[in-house]
Design an enzyme around this catalytic site. Structure first.
Site, PDB file in Angstrom:
ATOM      1  N   TYR A  58       0.846  -1.201   0.000  1.00 33.33           N
ATOM      2  CA  TYR A  58       0.000   0.000   0.000  1.00 33.33           C
ATOM      3  C   TYR A  58       0.876   1.244   0.000  1.00 33.33           C
ATOM      4  CZ  TYR A  58      -4.994  -0.254  -0.063  1.00 33.33           C
ATOM      5  OH  TYR A  58      -6.281  -0.355  -0.507  1.00 33.33           O
ATOM      6  N   GLU A  60      -0.603   4.832  -0.585  1.00 34.17           N
ATOM      7  CA  GLU A  60      -1.394   6.045  -0.843  1.00 34.17           C
ATOM      8  C   GLU A  60      -0.520   7.284  -0.684  1.00 34.17           C
ATOM      9  OE1 GLU A  60      -4.771   5.968   1.737  1.00 34.17           O
ATOM     10  OE2 GLU A  60      -5.876   4.571   0.467  1.00 34.17           O
ATOM     11  N   ASP A 207      -6.416  13.524 -25.199  1.00 36.97           N
ATOM     12  CA  ASP A 207      -6.493  12.131 -24.768  1.00 36.97           C
ATOM     13  C   ASP A 207      -5.714  11.327 -25.813  1.00 36.97           C
ATOM     14  OD1 ASP A 207      -7.058   9.526 -24.192  1.00 36.97           O
ATOM     15  OD2 ASP A 207      -9.221   9.818 -23.913  1.00 36.97           O
ATOM     16  N   THR A 233      -3.432   5.889 -22.027  1.00 37.03           N
ATOM     17  CA  THR A 233      -3.272   4.542 -21.488  1.00 37.03           C
ATOM     18  C   THR A 233      -1.857   4.068 -21.789  1.00 37.03           C
ATOM     19  OG1 THR A 233      -4.166   3.725 -23.563  1.00 37.03           O
ATOM     20  CG2 THR A 233      -5.692   3.830 -21.715  1.00 37.03           C
ATOM     21  N   LYS A 236      -1.680   0.365 -24.864  1.00 32.07           N
ATOM     22  CA  LYS A 236      -2.002   0.312 -26.297  1.00 32.07           C
ATOM     23  C   LYS A 236      -0.689   0.418 -27.084  1.00 32.07           C
ATOM     24  CE  LYS A 236      -6.656   1.898 -25.306  1.00 32.07           C
ATOM     25  NZ  LYS A 236      -7.664   2.958 -25.388  1.00 32.07           N
ATOM     26  N   ARG A 242      -1.372  -2.712 -18.395  1.00 30.59           N
ATOM     27  CA  ARG A 242      -2.652  -1.994 -18.355  1.00 30.59           C
ATOM     28  C   ARG A 242      -2.545  -0.865 -17.352  1.00 30.59           C
ATOM     29  NH1 ARG A 242      -5.592  -4.765 -21.608  1.00 30.59           N
ATOM     30  NH2 ARG A 242      -7.086  -3.075 -21.676  1.00 30.59           N
TER      31      ARG A 242
HETATM   32  C1  LIG Z   1      -8.735   3.243 -24.602  1.00 30.27           C
HETATM   33  C2  LIG Z   1      -9.109   4.653 -24.440  1.00 30.27           C
HETATM   34  C3  LIG Z   1      -9.520   5.151 -23.191  1.00 30.27           C
HETATM   35  C4  LIG Z   1      -9.831   4.294 -21.990  1.00 30.27           C
HETATM   36  O1  LIG Z   1      -8.906   3.471 -21.502  1.00 30.27           O
HETATM   37  P1  LIG Z   1      -9.310   2.312 -20.475  1.00 30.27           P
HETATM   38  O2  LIG Z   1      -8.001   1.919 -19.918  1.00 30.27           O
HETATM   39  O3  LIG Z   1     -10.000   1.264 -21.268  1.00 30.27           O
HETATM   40  O4  LIG Z   1     -10.218   2.903 -19.449  1.00 30.27           O
HETATM   41  C5  LIG Z   1      -9.750   6.514 -23.099  1.00 30.27           C
HETATM   42  N1  LIG Z   1      -9.623   7.320 -24.157  1.00 30.27           N
HETATM   43  C6  LIG Z   1      -9.272   6.870 -25.364  1.00 30.27           C
HETATM   44  C7  LIG Z   1      -9.150   7.827 -26.511  1.00 30.27           C
HETATM   45  C8  LIG Z   1      -9.011   5.518 -25.554  1.00 30.27           C
HETATM   46  O5  LIG Z   1      -8.683   5.086 -26.765  1.00 30.27           O
END
Ligand SMILES: *Cc1c(COP(=O)(O)O)cnc(C)c1O
Length: 421
Positions: A58, A60, A207, A233, A236, A242
């Site tokens: 933990y 935090e 994003d 993220t 990807k 993850r």
């Molecule tokens: C994949 C994605 C997310 C969300 O990611 P998670 O880890 O699945 O919550 C947010 N914004 C965009 C543009 C994405 O492609």
């Protein structure tokens, strides 16, 4: 020192049912072709960090400012991740704790907007044109609590029209302007977005979940010099574990850190943060640059190969890791295309195309992405091969012989580019 991390034999012995499902998934990954644009294969080093005993701790708070004792080593790991993120992306501040892209985006809402406040408007891409669930979908908290206004791509070019977006921004005066999408294949003009944001006094948020790995490898423009805040993220195109991260300007650092913890999350997942640190380190290597460049080259080869098969590539091409493809010219819809490809071992997803006349359940398109293929080392010749397989299968949906041949081709391809030791 006695070192220890994830132990496959122990899992098999204690829980054969879970072990069998995991083994089944690995076998599926080894024998099928991954064209899902948001998926990849993390390296063995990343997996080792994720499977480590840091899961037990933990922590935090933030490095040097924790609410628990015994944080000496997790502090080292988290600080490495922060320093590497700042160095790799040239960012002033990094928060590496978000558990997922959705949580990272929630933190941006928490830092800058008030729920159910009519003045807290966000100008983002319409979901049907490539925005994400967390960009104002009515079934997501973003759409339930915040006031989203959608921009669209141009009907003719199927690309962003910065003049129209500027007009919309001037008319709506949003508090936040959001760029970064799930199914937009082209370059994004971050500088133009910045200018519009400055003109209307909005915050500029990117994003970058889908393309941040390409940014890391120098194969896609970086939003970092232009945006106030960048969320993404790590699993990807960046090819880490993850999870997610947030980069921002120093002036927003406090607001972002508070919004991640304690506003949206509790204890950070330090084993995943270790995996993020490892992935960032890998992303600084020449090999990773090669991967990022190959990913875009592969996407272009796949898109032009699919065009040669008679499919229509939305916006006429791609500058990134993905292509959006209208499958109607071959007489199928996106849903049946997804199913047919799945039957021969190619995983991809159905996707709406801009101004899609068909419903989301059976849209006109599919989305294909090449990060996973590129990680395995596949290049332009393999992408042409894959385009040929997809074209055959979609053109002859009822023909068992075509499917049999396609399945064999996919298996052969995966044997030539093996996954994991
Ligand atoms: C994949 C994605 C997310 C969300 O990611 P998670 O880890 O699945 O919550 C947010 N914004 C965009 C543009 C994405 O492609």
């Amino acid at each position: 020192m006695r070192e220890y991390a994830a132990d496959w034999e122990a899992l098999k012995a204690t829980d054969p049912e879970v072990a069998e499902a995991i083994a089944g998934e690995l076998e599926r990954e080894r024998t099928t072709l991954r064209l899902i644009a948001s998926e990849n294969y993390a390296s063995p080093a990343v997996l080792a960090a994720v499977g480590s005993t840091l899961s037990d701790k933990y922590a935090e708070g933030y490095p040097g400012r924790r609410y628990y004792g015994g944080c000496r080593y997790v502090d080292v790991v988290e600080q490495l991740a922060i320093d590497r993120a700042k160095e790799l992306f040239g960012a002033e501040h990094a928060n590496v704790q978000p558990h997922s892209g959705a949580t990272a985006n929630m933190a941006v809402f928490g830092a800058f907007l008030q729920p159910r406040d009519p003045a807290s408007t966000v100008l983002g891409m319409k979901l049907a044109h490539g925005g994400h669930l967390t960009h104002g979908s009515p079934v997501n908290v973003s759409g339930m609590w915040f006031n989203f206004i959608g921009y669209e791509v141009d009907r003719e070019t199927e690309q962003l029209d910065m003049d129209r977006i500027r007009d919309q921004a001037l008319a709506e005066r949003p508090r936040v302007i959001l760029a970064g999408y799930t199914a937009y294949p082209r370059t994004i003009d971050f500088e133009a977005f910045r200018q519009i944001a400055d003109e209307v006094g909005a915050l500029f948020w990117v994003d970058a979940a889908h393309f941040i790995g390409l940014v890391a490898g120098g194969a896609f423009p970086s939003p970092v010099p232009y945006a106030d805040v960048v969320t993404f993220t790590t699993h990807k195109a960046l090819r880490g574990p993850r999870g997610a991260m947030i980069l921002c300007r120093e002036e927003h650092a406090k607001a972002i850190d508070k919004a991640v913890f304690p506003m949206m999350q509790g204890g950070p997942i330090e084993n995943n943060i270790a995996g993020k640190a490892v992935a960032l380190n890998e992303a600084m290597t020449p090999a990773f640059r090669g991967y990022a460049e190959r990913t875009v080259r592969d996407a272009r080869a796949l898109a032009s190969g699919l065009a040669d098969e008679g499919l229509r590539v939305v916006s006429g091409g791609t500058d990134s890791h993905l292509a959006l493809v209208d499958v109607r010219p071959l007489g199928v819809d996106g849903k049946s295309a997804e199913t047919l490809c799945d039957e021969v071992g190619i995983t991809l997803n159905k996707n709406q195309i801009p101004y899609d006349p068909n419903p989301p359940s059976a849209p006109s398109g599919i989305r294909v992405g090449t990060p996973a293929c590129s990680t395995l080392g596949m290049d332009e010749p393999e992408m042409r091969e894959v385009a040929g397989i997809i074209g055959d299968v979609l053109l002859h949906p009822e023909d068992a012989g075509t499917k049999e041949k396609a399945r064999a081709q996919v298996r052969d391809l995966m044997q030539r580019f093996p996954l994991y030791p």
